[in-house]
Each structure stands twice: as C-alpha cells, then as structure tokens.
Write a protein that holds these residues in place. Structure first.
Motif, PDB file in Angstrom:
ATOM      1  N   PHE A 267       0.742  -1.241   0.026  1.00 28.56           N
ATOM      2  CA  PHE A 267       0.163  -0.077  -0.126  1.00 28.56           C
ATOM      3  C   PHE A 267       0.749   1.289   0.169  1.00 28.56           C
ATOM      4  O   PHE A 267       0.787   2.131  -0.884  1.00 28.56           O
ATOM      5  CB  PHE A 267      -0.772   0.079   1.270  1.00 28.56           C
ATOM      6  N   ASP A 268       1.907   1.282   0.834  1.00 23.57           N
ATOM      7  CA  ASP A 268       2.815   2.421   0.860  1.00 23.57           C
ATOM      8  C   ASP A 268       3.395   2.744  -0.425  1.00 23.57           C
ATOM      9  O   ASP A 268       3.580   3.767  -0.807  1.00 23.57           O
ATOM     10  CB  ASP A 268       3.860   2.268   2.145  1.00 23.57           C
ATOM     11  N   LEU A 269       4.151   1.754  -0.840  1.00 24.33           N
ATOM     12  CA  LEU A 269       4.644   1.597  -2.336  1.00 24.33           C
ATOM     13  C   LEU A 269       3.947   2.078  -3.255  1.00 24.33           C
ATOM     14  O   LEU A 269       4.178   2.934  -4.174  1.00 24.33           O
ATOM     15  CB  LEU A 269       5.327   0.262  -2.615  1.00 24.33           C
ATOM     16  N   ILE A 270       2.551   1.724  -3.479  1.00 21.28           N
ATOM     17  CA  ILE A 270       1.525   1.874  -4.522  1.00 21.28           C
ATOM     18  C   ILE A 270       1.292   3.720  -4.189  1.00 21.28           C
ATOM     19  O   ILE A 270       1.520   4.167  -5.182  1.00 21.28           O
ATOM     20  CB  ILE A 270       0.381   1.287  -4.350  1.00 21.28           C
ATOM     21  N   MET A 271       0.841   4.032  -2.891  1.00 22.22           N
ATOM     22  CA  MET A 271       0.672   5.348  -2.878  1.00 22.22           C
ATOM     23  C   MET A 271       1.981   6.348  -3.230  1.00 22.22           C
ATOM     24  O   MET A 271       1.692   7.629  -3.565  1.00 22.22           O
ATOM     25  CB  MET A 271       0.146   5.643  -1.431  1.00 22.22           C
ATOM     26  N   ALA A 272       3.106   5.893  -2.754  1.00 21.66           N
ATOM     27  CA  ALA A 272       3.959   6.576  -3.060  1.00 21.66           C
ATOM     28  C   ALA A 272       4.584   6.655  -4.822  1.00 21.66           C
ATOM     29  O   ALA A 272       5.141   7.640  -5.165  1.00 21.66           O
ATOM     30  CB  ALA A 272       5.322   6.361  -2.482  1.00 21.66           C
ATOM     31  N   SER A 273       4.045   5.772  -5.586  1.00 21.37           N
ATOM     32  CA  SER A 273       4.744   5.569  -7.097  1.00 21.37           C
ATOM     33  C   SER A 273       3.492   5.769  -7.951  1.00 21.37           C
ATOM     34  O   SER A 273       4.137   5.955  -9.201  1.00 21.37           O
ATOM     35  CB  SER A 273       5.613   4.558  -6.980  1.00 21.37           C
ATOM     36  N   ALA A 274       2.358   5.657  -7.668  1.00 19.02           N
ATOM     37  CA  ALA A 274       1.320   5.746  -8.670  1.00 19.02           C
ATOM     38  C   ALA A 274       0.074   6.634  -8.460  1.00 19.02           C
ATOM     39  O   ALA A 274       0.207   7.323  -7.395  1.00 19.02           O
ATOM     40  CB  ALA A 274       0.484   4.280  -8.507  1.00 19.02           C
ATOM     41  N   GLU A 275      -0.742   6.827  -9.296  1.00 23.52           N
ATOM     42  CA  GLU A 275      -1.863   7.591  -9.119  1.00 23.52           C
ATOM     43  C   GLU A 275      -2.814   6.896  -8.746  1.00 23.52           C
ATOM     44  O   GLU A 275      -3.407   6.036  -9.109  1.00 23.52           O
ATOM     45  CB  GLU A 275      -2.095   8.274 -10.657  1.00 23.52           C
ATOM     46  N   VAL A 276      -3.621   7.345  -7.683  1.00 15.94           N
ATOM     47  CA  VAL A 276      -4.523   6.609  -6.864  1.00 15.94           C
ATOM     48  C   VAL A 276      -5.833   7.344  -6.437  1.00 15.94           C
ATOM     49  O   VAL A 276      -5.764   8.519  -5.981  1.00 15.94           O
ATOM     50  CB  VAL A 276      -4.058   5.892  -5.671  1.00 15.94           C
ATOM     51  N   SER A 277      -6.985   6.877  -6.723  1.00 19.98           N
ATOM     52  CA  SER A 277      -8.104   7.479  -6.285  1.00 19.98           C
ATOM     53  C   SER A 277      -9.024   6.311  -5.385  1.00 19.98           C
ATOM     54  O   SER A 277      -8.963   5.234  -5.767  1.00 19.98           O
ATOM     55  CB  SER A 277      -9.227   8.036  -7.361  1.00 19.98           C
ATOM     56  N   ILE A 278      -9.794   6.934  -4.456  1.00 17.85           N
ATOM     57  CA  ILE A 278     -10.503   5.711  -3.732  1.00 17.85           C
ATOM     58  C   ILE A 278     -12.148   6.325  -3.801  1.00 17.85           C
ATOM     59  O   ILE A 278     -12.342   7.649  -3.420  1.00 17.85           O
ATOM     60  CB  ILE A 278      -9.863   5.820  -2.275  1.00 17.85           C
ATOM     61  N   ALA A 279     -12.945   5.544  -3.857  1.00 17.28           N
ATOM     62  CA  ALA A 279     -14.358   5.800  -3.515  1.00 17.28           C
ATOM     63  C   ALA A 279     -14.816   4.884  -2.718  1.00 17.28           C
ATOM     64  O   ALA A 279     -14.492   3.750  -2.647  1.00 17.28           O
ATOM     65  CB  ALA A 279     -14.940   6.085  -5.000  1.00 17.28           C
ATOM     66  N   SER A 280     -16.074   5.147  -2.009  1.00 16.36           N
ATOM     67  CA  SER A 280     -16.768   4.247  -1.090  1.00 16.36           C
ATOM     68  C   SER A 280     -18.155   4.371  -1.455  1.00 16.36           C
ATOM     69  O   SER A 280     -18.663   5.445  -1.887  1.00 16.36           O
ATOM     70  CB  SER A 280     -16.299   4.376   0.116  1.00 16.36           C
ATOM     71  N   ALA A 281     -19.131   3.261  -1.215  1.00 15.13           N
ATOM     72  CA  ALA A 281     -20.387   3.263  -1.152  1.00 15.13           C
ATOM     73  C   ALA A 281     -20.740   2.829   0.306  1.00 15.13           C
ATOM     74  O   ALA A 281     -20.518   1.596   0.761  1.00 15.13           O
ATOM     75  CB  ALA A 281     -20.884   2.361  -2.082  1.00 15.13           C
ATOM     76  N   PRO A 282     -21.369   3.614   1.091  1.00 14.50           N
ATOM     77  CA  PRO A 282     -21.742   3.461   2.510  1.00 14.50           C
ATOM     78  C   PRO A 282     -23.099   2.525   2.305  1.00 14.50           C
ATOM     79  O   PRO A 282     -23.678   2.212   1.371  1.00 14.50           O
ATOM     80  CB  PRO A 282     -22.246   4.785   2.826  1.00 14.50           C
ATOM     81  N   PRO A 283     -23.495   2.107   3.770  1.00 14.02           N
ATOM     82  CA  PRO A 283     -24.527   1.208   3.877  1.00 14.02           C
ATOM     83  C   PRO A 283     -25.705   1.549   3.092  1.00 14.02           C
ATOM     84  O   PRO A 283     -26.745   0.759   2.463  1.00 14.02           O
ATOM     85  CB  PRO A 283     -24.577   0.847   5.327  1.00 14.02           C
ATOM     86  N   ASP A 284     -26.155   2.913   3.270  1.00 16.64           N
ATOM     87  CA  ASP A 284     -27.516   3.485   2.580  1.00 16.64           C
ATOM     88  C   ASP A 284     -27.502   3.302   1.295  1.00 16.64           C
ATOM     89  O   ASP A 284     -28.552   3.416   0.580  1.00 16.64           O
ATOM     90  CB  ASP A 284     -27.572   4.841   3.140  1.00 16.64           C
TER      91      ASP A 284
END
Length: 225
Positions: free
Chosen positions: A82-99
């Motif tokens: 995770f640390d290596l990916i975040m340091a070397s790549a372009e990353v975006s994160i999205a989530s869908a909550p229970p509702d």
C-alpha cells in the motif's frame, strides 16, 4: 514513456510465477491509450461497512515488486505494498456506504463507486481494467472487464490492495464508533460472534440491514424481546 518495469520494495515475497503482469496494460498502451487504470473493490460480502473501490494508474517504470491479488497476501505484505503504491502511482478511492448499498443493491452500489473512483483519478484515464464481469456504467472512458483480474493485471492487483487496506482501516474506526461487534477483527463479515452481537445489541449504523443474515438476526432479536 518507457514501459520497462523496475521492481521496488521489501523482500517480503517469493518467486513471481503465476503472478499478475503488465501485459493487458501494454496491449492497451500499444493501441494508443496513454493512461490505463486498474479498478477493484473490497467489501462486497460483509454484513456491515462500506464497499471501498480503488482505481490505480501504475508508473510502468516503478511497479512495486510482489503485486498480487490482495487475498493472496498477508496483512504485513498488503500494508507494505500500500505504501509503495501510494508513493509511486496515481490513486483514487471511492466508497459506497450502507445506505447507498440498500438503495442501489450491492452490485449497483459497487459499480457506481467504481465509476466515481475512475473519474477521480488525477490524470483522466483513457482505458480502465475492471476486476469482474461488469463494466460499470458512467465510466469516463472505455472499460475492459477481466474475470479474476486481480490475479492477471498488476494494475488491478494494486487497486485490490489499496481498497482492502483502506477498508480494513475503516473497520478499525467502525470498531471505535460501535464497540462490541468486533469490526476490527472480522471486518464486518458474518462470523458467529458477529451474528450473536447483532441479536444481543441490535444493528449499528454501519450494518446493511437488508442483507439476509442481518435481517434474520434482527428477527431473532425481536422474538427474544
């Protein structure tokens, strides 16, 4: 941009046989797509918590060594990668909550979160490699679905790691918010202890009340009341 990959990272991993590679990305790049992202999710099966999706565009010259389906890695390996990916790549994160999961159903909520993650990448993706059978509607670019993609594409494998580590950390926060359910341990999955806690305590705001095991536990709770 050169497409040679240079492994980087801790010596936590054995041989590379059978691991995902960069061949699907190379194919799309050779066809003119300069920006290729891998997309995967974590958390479709649990009874509580969000579905978390990551989109990752790897730097072909800085692909971390040892990328693999997150389920084939232990927690120490996932955290290091995770640390290596975040340091070397372009990353975006999205989530869908229970509702949102209740409103859209689990498949619809997951696909919507995938589209949001791709749209949020710092550099707009020109192609997206999606783990699974479905290309999400609403993608900002053409998508290619790969069954078992987290074991075939290093970009999808990277996305699976980012999504899994992010969701696990969110479950630790859920544990603090709703103690007594054991979220930090079982990550929202339907363990016997989790189901007993549902009967004893009733649902928290993190539970997916429409999921059958949750509904059954709540019906049992009403019977015992």
């Amino acid at each position: 941009m050169a497409r040679r990959s240079t492994p980087a990272g801790p010596a936590l991993f054995d041989g590379e046989a059978g691991r995902p590679d960069f061949s699907h990305e190379t194919m799309l790049i050779d066809r003119g797509a300069r920006v290729v992202a891998g997309v995967d999710e974590a958390g479709r099966g649990p009874l509580a918590g969000p579905v978390v999706v990551a989109a990752v565009r790897l730097n072909p010259d800085r692909i971390p060594a040892g990328l693999n389906d997150s389920k084939k890695l232990n927690a120490t390996q996932r955290e290091a990668l995770f640390d290596l990916i975040m340091a070397s790549a372009e990353v975006s994160i999205a989530s869908a909550p229970p509702d949102e999961i209740v409103a859209r159903n689990i498949r619809g909520a997951t696909l919507a979160a995938m589209a949001r993650a791709v749209r949020a990448l710092p550099t707009p993706a020109e192609r997206a490699l999606i783990d699974g059978r479905d290309v999400p509607p609403g993608l900002p670019c053409p998508g290619l679905a790969l069954i078992g993609g987290d074991g075939r594409s290093v970009s999808i494998a990277a996305a699976s790691i980012v999504a899994k580590v992010t969701r696990d950390r969110m479950c630790a926060v859920m544990e603090t918010d709703a103690p007594g359910f054991g979220f930090a341990g079982h990550k929202g999955y339907g363990t016997a202890a989790h189901l007993r806690a549902l009967v004893d305590q009733g649902p928290s705001r993190h539970h997916r009340n429409e999921f059958a095991p949750v509904a059954a536990a709540l019906a049992q709770r009403r019977t015992l009341a």
